[in-house]
Structures are given as C-alpha cells and as structure tokens.
Design a protein around this motif. Structure first.
Motif, PDB file in Angstrom:
ATOM      1  N   LEU A   1      -3.695  -1.297  20.027  1.00 14.68           N
ATOM      2  CA  LEU A   1      -4.170  -0.059  19.406  1.00 14.68           C
ATOM      3  C   LEU A   1      -3.398   0.285  18.133  1.00 14.68           C
ATOM      4  N   GLY A   2      -2.119  -0.122  18.091  1.00 16.30           N
ATOM      5  CA  GLY A   2      -1.330   0.104  16.878  1.00 16.30           C
ATOM      6  C   GLY A   2      -1.937  -0.634  15.700  1.00 16.30           C
TER       7      GLY A   2
ATOM      8  N   ARG B   1       0.825  -1.208   0.000  1.00 15.05           N
ATOM      9  CA  ARG B   1       0.000   0.000   0.000  1.00 15.05           C
ATOM     10  C   ARG B   1       0.859   1.258   0.000  1.00 15.05           C
ATOM     11  N   GLY B   2       2.173   1.094  -0.209  1.00 13.98           N
ATOM     12  CA  GLY B   2       3.061   2.246  -0.258  1.00 13.98           C
ATOM     13  C   GLY B   2       3.216   2.920   1.097  1.00 13.98           C
ATOM     14  N   MET B   3       3.034   2.184   2.193  1.00 24.01           N
ATOM     15  CA  MET B   3       3.208   2.742   3.532  1.00 24.01           C
ATOM     16  C   MET B   3       4.522   2.220   4.120  1.00 24.01           C
TER      17      MET B   3
ATOM     18  N   VAL C   1      -7.408   1.398  10.411  1.00 23.41           N
ATOM     19  CA  VAL C   1      -8.205   2.606  10.196  1.00 23.41           C
ATOM     20  C   VAL C   1      -7.526   3.507   9.162  1.00 23.41           C
ATOM     21  N   LEU C   2      -6.198   3.601   9.241  1.00 23.64           N
ATOM     22  CA  LEU C   2      -5.476   4.594   8.442  1.00 23.64           C
ATOM     23  C   LEU C   2      -4.885   4.050   7.150  1.00 23.64           C
ATOM     24  N   ARG C   3      -4.962   2.730   6.907  1.00 24.49           N
ATOM     25  CA  ARG C   3      -4.239   2.201   5.766  1.00 24.49           C
ATOM     26  C   ARG C   3      -4.793   2.736   4.456  1.00 24.49           C
ATOM     27  N   LYS C   4      -3.870   2.922   3.515  1.00 24.15           N
ATOM     28  CA  LYS C   4      -4.220   3.510   2.220  1.00 24.15           C
ATOM     29  C   LYS C   4      -4.786   2.424   1.305  1.00 24.15           C
ATOM     30  N   PRO C   5      -5.544   2.823   0.276  1.00 25.08           N
ATOM     31  CA  PRO C   5      -5.988   1.817  -0.688  1.00 25.08           C
ATOM     32  C   PRO C   5      -4.785   1.184  -1.369  1.00 25.08           C
TER      33      PRO C   5
END
Ligand SMILES: [Zn+2]
Ligand SMILES: [Zn+2]
Length: 167
Positions: free
Chosen positions: A99-100, A81-83, A106-110
């Motif tokens: 929580l991580g 996902r390029g993260m 929640v925050l992961r990109k498409p």
C-alpha cells in the motif's frame, strides 16, 4: 536547449534510474527465495512434490524481486520530484500489502526539471529559468508566452513564430 518534457521519458529511461543496489538486492531475493521455500517445504507434513516447491519458490522470488525494484525506483524517483526520499522509501517498505507503493504513485508530485545552464529546479511550462534567465522553451517574440517547437503561429496572439521556433 529545451528542457525534457515529462511525457517524453520512456519506460527504459524510468527503469534506468533504479540504483545498482536495488538490482543487487532484487537478484539476491530472486535467488534465495527458492532455497528458503525448499527449506520450509521439508517441514511440510503433506510432503509437496519438487515441481510444486520449485514453482512456489520462483513465484515468491519473482514477486519479492519486483517489490524490491519498485522500492528502488521510488527511492530515486522521489528525489527528482522534490519529495522526501527516506520517508517514501520507508513508507514503501513498511506499509503492508504494497500500500505504501500504491500511495506513492497516487500522491507523487509532477517531476521538476533542472535548468541546463545553472541547475536550478524549474517547473514544467516555464519559458525562462527564474534564476539565470536561460531560455527553456521557445517563446513568442511578440507576447513572450511559451510556444511549442514546430508551431508556426503563436496560439495566443497569432504572431508568426516560425523564425524564432526553428532558429
Ligand atoms: Zn538557470
Ligand atoms: Zn504571442
């Protein structure tokens, strides 16, 4: 060749990206936790029964194994996902109470796909590869917008796209 759509990946495909290392560590956690719990239980003054100790061991072992596999999944999934893989793996491990992991989902990109011809990263919805002009999805011959496989008419201009799409 059309790029695989994000929605078409099954659960099995998702699980498959987890590396062997994560499975290995998860298995170790699953096997060693019951022994650890049994060891700690020897010092428990209430003298718990074998059944309680075994249950607690298997429960914590299963929990920790799932935790490790989730971190293994994040480690691989962040990359496609390029993260930042290292950053998200560390966050998943060190932010307490899982929580991580929650934050990651929640925050992961498409997901970014790759051009089957040149390997360049292409975003979902691209009709052509921006680097090598490889056709990623069928396009309307009249207005050049991408249409879905199986369409008969272009949803934008109404042109007959059946010969192109089914070619
Ligand atoms: Zn390309
Ligand atoms: Zn059109």
């Amino acid at each position: 060749m059309p790029v695989k759509n994000e929605n078409s990946t099954s659960f099995v495909d998702e699980v498959r990206i987890i590396s062997r290392w994560a499975y290995f560590i998860a298995l170790l956690a699953f096997l060693s936790l019951p022994a650890l719990v049994a060891f700690i239980a020897r010092f428990d003054p209430s003298n718990p029964s074998i059944a309680v100790v075994a249950f607690a061991g298997i429960l914590t072992g299963t929990f920790l194994a799932c935790y490790v596999l989730l971190i293994g999944y994040i480690n691989r999934d962040a990359g496609r996902r390029g993260m930042n893989r290292v950053l998200w793996t560390l966050l998943a491990i060190f932010i307490p109470n899982g929580l991580g992991i929650v934050l990651y989902f929640v925050l992961r990109k498409p997901r970014t796909a790759n051009c089957p011809q040149c390997g360049a990263a292409v975003e979902p919805g691209f009709a052509f590869c921006p680097r090598c002009r490889h056709r990623l999805a069928p396009v309307c011959p009249q207005c050049q917008r991408s249409v879905n496989a199986g369409d008969t008419f272009c949803p934008y201009c109404g042109a007959d796209v059946a010969p192109t799409v089914n070619a």
